[in-house]
Design an enzyme around this catalytic site. Structure first.
Site, mmCIF file in Angstrom:
data_model
loop_
_atom_site.group_PDB
_atom_site.id
_atom_site.type_symbol
_atom_site.label_atom_id
_atom_site.label_comp_id
_atom_site.label_asym_id
_atom_site.label_seq_id
_atom_site.Cartn_x
_atom_site.Cartn_y
_atom_site.Cartn_z
ATOM 1 N N ASP A 36 0.838 -1.196 0.000
ATOM 2 C CA ASP A 36 0.000 0.000 0.000
ATOM 3 C C ASP A 36 0.872 1.245 0.000
ATOM 4 O O ASP A 36 1.684 1.442 0.900
ATOM 5 C CB ASP A 36 -0.899 0.003 1.239
ATOM 6 C CG ASP A 36 -2.050 -0.972 1.100
ATOM 7 O OD1 ASP A 36 -2.715 -0.942 0.051
ATOM 8 O OD2 ASP A 36 -2.273 -1.769 2.026
ATOM 9 N N ASP A 177 -9.843 -5.814 -1.517
ATOM 10 C CA ASP A 177 -8.960 -5.257 -0.479
ATOM 11 C C ASP A 177 -9.794 -4.626 0.630
ATOM 12 O O ASP A 177 -10.624 -3.753 0.372
ATOM 13 C CB ASP A 177 -8.063 -4.200 -1.145
ATOM 14 C CG ASP A 177 -6.991 -3.647 -0.209
ATOM 15 O OD1 ASP A 177 -6.855 -4.144 0.919
ATOM 16 O OD2 ASP A 177 -6.281 -2.721 -0.640
HETATM 17 C C1 DX5 Z 1 -5.575 -0.524 2.398
HETATM 18 C C2 DX5 Z 1 -5.103 -1.813 3.046
HETATM 19 C C3 DX5 Z 1 -6.114 -2.250 4.047
HETATM 20 C C4 DX5 Z 1 -5.756 -3.375 4.939
HETATM 21 C C5 DX5 Z 1 -6.436 -4.644 4.620
HETATM 22 O O1 DX5 Z 1 -5.520 -0.520 1.056
HETATM 23 O O2 DX5 Z 1 -4.723 -2.797 2.127
HETATM 24 O O3 DX5 Z 1 -7.325 -2.440 3.423
HETATM 25 O O4 DX5 Z 1 -4.421 -3.534 5.141
HETATM 26 O O5 DX5 Z 1 -6.513 -5.472 5.717
HETATM 27 P P1 DX5 Z 1 -7.649 -5.527 6.871
HETATM 28 O O6 DX5 Z 1 -8.815 -4.695 6.441
HETATM 29 O O7 DX5 Z 1 -7.944 -6.981 6.977
HETATM 30 O O8 DX5 Z 1 -6.978 -4.996 8.084
HETATM 31 ZN ZN ZN Z 2 -4.352 -1.985 -0.531
#
Ligand code: DX5
Ligand code: ZN
Length: 222
Positions: A36, A177
Site C-alpha cells: 500500500d 482489499d
Molecule cells: C488498504 C489496506 C487495508 C488493509 C487490509 O488498502 O490494504 O485495506 O491492510 O486489511 P484488513 O482490512 O484486513 O486490516
Molecule cells: Zn491496498
C-alpha cells in the site's frame, strides 16, 4: 476458472520480523505481496513506498502487488521496481490519465489493474475494460487496516465480473482489499473475486502459517 491467489497486506506485517514473515510466505506458496502506497492526500495516511518495495524485490521472490493510493500516479509509476509478474493498481479517482498509467505499467512487463473506491460505480471502468489485466475492488475506504466491509461490496464484485465477462474479458482478475476475513472471503469469492488481500482480518494475528491454511481450506476449499 481463474487461479485463487493470496496477497498479504505488507503494511500489516511486523517490520521487526519481516525476514521471517516473508520466508513463511515463500514456504507456503503465497502468490503476491500487497504494498500500500499512500500520499497523505488521496488517502489520509502514509504507508509503504519505493524503498520498501525495492528491498522486498531484492530479498524475496514473490511478485509485488503495488496499490497506488496517490494523486497523479503517472508521475510515480517509473520509480517503482516492477517487472514481469508484478501487478500495479491505479485508482480511477486519482488520475485523469488512466490510459497513460496502464501503458506505463505494461511497458515494464507488469500487469495493470484499475481500483474502484467504495463510492465509485463500476461504470467508471467501461472504456478501460479492453486494456486492463484486472480490477481491484475496495471493500473499505483507503487508508487504514482494521475497518469493516462496506455494504454493496459483494454486489459490486458480481457486477464487475459480469461487465468483464460481457466485454470478453473472462481472463481479467478481480482483487478485493479491506476486511477480507474468512467469512467475507467466502462471499467475495462466490461473487467472482480471485485475489484476496489479507490484512488484520484474516492473516496478521497469531500464527501466520495456520491462518494461511485456514483461509485456503475454508475459502478456496483446498
Ligand atoms: C488498504 C489496506 C487495508 C488493509 C487490509 O488498502 O490494504 O485495506 O491492510 O486489511 P484488513 O482490512 O484486513 O486490516
Ligand atoms: Zn491496498
Amino acid at each position: 476458472m481463474l487461479q485463487d491467489k493470496l496477497s498479504p497486506s505488507m503494511m500489516c506485517a511486523s517490520f521487526f520480523e519481516l525476514a521471517a514473515q516473508t520466508a513463511t510466505f515463500e514456504k507456503n506458496g503465497i502468490e503476491l505481496l500487497h504494498i500500500d502506497v499512500m500520499d497523505g492526500s488521496f488517502a489520509p495516511n502514509f504507508a509503504l513506498g519505493v524503498d520498501f518495495a525495492r528491498q522486498l524485490k531484492q530479498n524475496c521472490y514473490i511478485p509485488l502487488d503495488i496499490h497506488l493510493m496517490v494523486r497523479e500516479p503517472e508521475k510515480h509509476i517509473p520509480s517503482f521496481p516492477i517487472a514481469e509478474g508484478d501487478i500495479v493498481s491505479v485508482h480511477i479517482e486519482s488520475t485523469d490519465k488512466p490510459r497513460e498509467c496502464i501503458e506505463a505499467i505494461k511497458s515494464r512487463g507488469a500487469r495493470a489493474f484499475i481500483v474502484l473506491n467504495p463510492e465509485t460505480p463500476t461504470s467508471a471502468l467501461s472504456e478501460l475494460l479492453p486494456l486492463i489485466d484486472g480490477v481491484l475492488i475496495m471493500a473499505v475506504n483507503p487508508g487504514f487496516a482494521g475497518q469493516k466491509m462496506l455494504p454493496g461490496t459483494i454486489e459490486k464484485i458480481a457486477e464487475t465480473r459480469r461487465l468483464l465477462d460481457e466485454a470478453g474479458r473472462g481472463d481479467a482478475e478481480i482483487e478485493v482489499d479491506g476486511n477480507v476475513s474468512i467469512e467475507n472471503g467466502i462471499r467475495m469469492r462466490g461473487a467472482g473475486a480471485n485475489i484476496f488481500v489479507l490484512g488484520t482480518a484474516a492473516l496478521f494475528r497469531g500464527d501466520l502459517e495456520a491462518n494461511i491454511h485456514a483461509f485456503r481450506d475454508e475459502v478456496f476449499g483446498s
